[in-house]
Write a protein that holds these residues in place. Sequence first.
Motif: not given
Lengths: 111, 116
Positions: B31-45
């Motif tokens: 399984s492989l996951f891509w996330y995006r992390q920003t100060m405002m929204r945190g860690l999002e899948l």
Amino acid sequence: QKEVEQDPGPLSVPEGAIVSLNCTYSNSAFQYFMWYRQYSRKGPELLMYTYSSGNKEDGRFTAQVDKSSKYISLFIRDSQPSDSATYLCAMRVRGNEKLTFGTGTRLTIIP
Amino acid sequence: DAGVIQSPRHEVTEMGQEVTLRCKPISGHNSLFWYRQTMMRGLELLIYFNNNVPIDDSGMPEDRFSAKMPNASFSTLKIQPSEPRDSAVYFCASSPPTRRAKNIQYFGAGTRLSVL
């Protein structure tokens, strides 16, 4: 409203203190609860996970889940400067690999 | 094992340019996951794959984002055209096939993207 709420802090405590980190959630289908630790400029790494309600202890760390209140906690005993990091709670529904993260709490342990 | 490997570590680009982020998962993980992390929204899948097949892409923000996993050892996340609001740290993670291990995702060091 976000599914998982976490106080972003920052939280600063003196070395040796007990630290309490918390998350609340709204999705009653969550059954697995995790705590990840993220050092600055690094990826998150798993600290511990629990299934359903109850306590789980691992060294200086204790994870607690109260499903009736939709509330989870991470306690750190005898905190050390090396514990300074951002702590993220995460949750998932059984049978689904998707993790839903809190925004993270930035913790600093002052020597 | 070397862990999850992401490249590049840093990317600075101009608005409108195409950006491609790369990920090599841990060998044996399915399984492989891509996330995006920003100060405002945190860690999002953003999206995750199981056995190279996309399972959930509901977190992909819009059509400008696309992800592929042509084989078990490589995945890409592409943004075309890029916009300043895409500036964030992008993480790739992988997890092994055992049921209990689905709580354990191993993260790469991330790609810090700045779109000017």
